[in-house]
Design an enzyme around this catalytic site. Structure first.
Site, short mmCIF file in Angstrom:
data_model
loop_
_atom_site.label_atom_id
_atom_site.label_comp_id
_atom_site.label_asym_id
_atom_site.label_seq_id
_atom_site.Cartn_x
_atom_site.Cartn_y
_atom_site.Cartn_z
CE1 TYR A 125 96.97 -17.00 22.81
CE2 TYR A 125 95.24 -18.48 23.55
CZ TYR A 125 96.57 -18.18 23.42
OH TYR A 125 97.51 -19.06 23.88
CE LYS A 192 110.26 -7.94 18.38
NZ LYS A 192 111.56 -8.36 18.90
CG ASP A 226 113.12 -9.47 21.76
OD1 ASP A 226 112.59 -8.53 22.38
OD2 ASP A 226 113.71 -9.31 20.68
CG ASP A 250 99.50 -19.15 26.27
OD1 ASP A 250 99.24 -19.73 27.33
OD2 ASP A 250 99.59 -19.75 25.18
#
Ligand code: ATP
Length: 361
Positions: A125, A192, A226, A250
């Protein structure tokens, strides 16, 4: 009694309707708030030449606390997002989004009680992007090839994902301090790191360091994003306070909103060291704007968070209790909730829902 002056930015789309409903409810609840209205949104383009006038930023700076409806970012304004610009200008580095099951709201679970703490200023972002086909993009592609960093196809557009030690430390510390202050038990850091070692890996390393400072007081775990999403869908009750970099935050907060009944009931806050701006998770919903159909619950719950922030906890508690009563009773719920619950009962308008809420108060 101490009164608080708060900047109200109604925004555009459904914003003016949900904001008006929120004002009515706070007045009925006797909240000691004086409003100062400031404008932002697509409708200002003609008169102001910008959707985010400087006067609006100054108004928030003056009062330090604001509540804001959704704001659409018109194309060609020089803003990628008005919301992101406001968060950056005011250094609102925390995005706080509580998700609590509400009987009658059509959530998939009745035992969700978790808080998403989303980093609000960096990650993908940050807005550092190189357009496909531009000279800058091709220079960057050559640079990566020369440095042996990797081969990027020549016809690529590129977005940069910066994650800093300072940004990670600030947000993780906020999550732990929030957990302590709210009597919560556990912080989960989501990442991640196995793939993006220098951005998410750094976030995880910092999270582990910060967690040590709270050892014995707040439990800590980490989850790969995930796996986190799968676990959220299977059993969201296992999560308490969840801290995430910007983009995962988000996505995860909409996922959480879906688990408890949808965007119509999901509140939020953007918090920095000096200022706080409260706003619903949802956007301007142009498809239903101006039709008295929008669900104002998310903005009213955002206002309850604002009242907590201002120390008006008793008033916030009464508003939350009245909302729960209206949902449990079930006669005056808006179309989004009818849809979420699979009910064929007629949908209440924004006004009818708000009337019912004020009656419950
Ligand atoms: P943004 O990109 O600004 O988040 P968006 O277009 O992705 O916006 P929203 O504007 O939040 O998403 O809304 C998506 C859909 O959800 C809307 O089209 C609307 O039908 C529904 N919706 C969102 N908020 C509400 C609400 N408060 N009441 C009823 N329906 C809503």
């Amino acid at each position: 009694m101490l009164r608080h002056t708060v900047t109200l930015i109604p925004g555009d789309g459904i914003g003016p309707e949900t904001s008006a409903a929120m004002q009515r409810v706070l007045e009925a609840a006797g909240a000691p708030i004086d409003w100062e209205i400031a404008e932002a949104g697509a409708h200002l383009m003609e008169s102001e030449g910008t959707p985010l006038p400087q006067s609006t930023i100054e108004a928030v700076k003056k009062n330090k606390v604001a509540i804001k409806g959704p704001v659409t970012t018109p194309v060609g304004t020089g803003f990628r997002s008005v919301n992101v610009a406001l968060r950056k200008t005011l250094e609102l580095y925390v995005n706080l989004r509580p998700n609590i099951s509400m009987p009658g709201a059509g959530g998939r679970y009745d035992d969700v009680d978790l808080v998403i703490v989303r980093e609000n200023s960096e990650d993908l972002y940050a807005g550092i992007e190189f357009e496909q086909g531009s000279e800058d993009a091709s220079e960057l592609i050559s640079f990566c090839a020369e440095k042996g960093a990797g081969i990027i196809p020549l016809d690529s557009g590129i977005s940069i994902k910066p994650i800093s030690i300072t940004g990670s430390r600030n947000i993780v510390k906020y999550a732990f301090d929030y957990a302590l202050a709210q009597g919560r038990k556990k912080v989960t850091a989501v990442h991640k790191a196995n793939i993006m070692k220098h951005s998410d890996g750094l976030f995880l390393r910092v999270a582990r360091e910060v967690a040590k400072e709270y050892e014995g007081r707040i439990a800590f775990e980490d989850k790969i994003v995930d796996a986190f999403c799968m676990n959220m869908v299977i059993d969201p009750s296992q999560f308490d306070v969840v801290v995430l970099p910007n983009l995962y935050g988000d996505i995860a907060s909409d996922l959480c909103a879906g688990l408890v009944g949808g965007l119509g009931i999901a509140p939020g806050a953007n918090i920095g060291k000096d200022y706080a701006v409260f706003e619903a998770v949802h956007g301007s919903a142009p498809d239903i704007a101006g039709q008295d159909k929008a669900n104002p619950t998310a903005e009213i719950l955002s206002a309850a968070m604002m009242l907590d922030h201002l120390g008006e906890r008793e008033c916030a508690g009464r508003i939350r209790a009245a909302i729960r009563e209206v949902y449990a009773q079930g006669d005056h719920l808006t179309g989004d909730i009818r849809w979420a619950t699979g009910s064929s009962a007629p949908a209440a308008s924004t006004t009818e829902f708000t009337d019912a809420l004020i009656a419950a108060l």
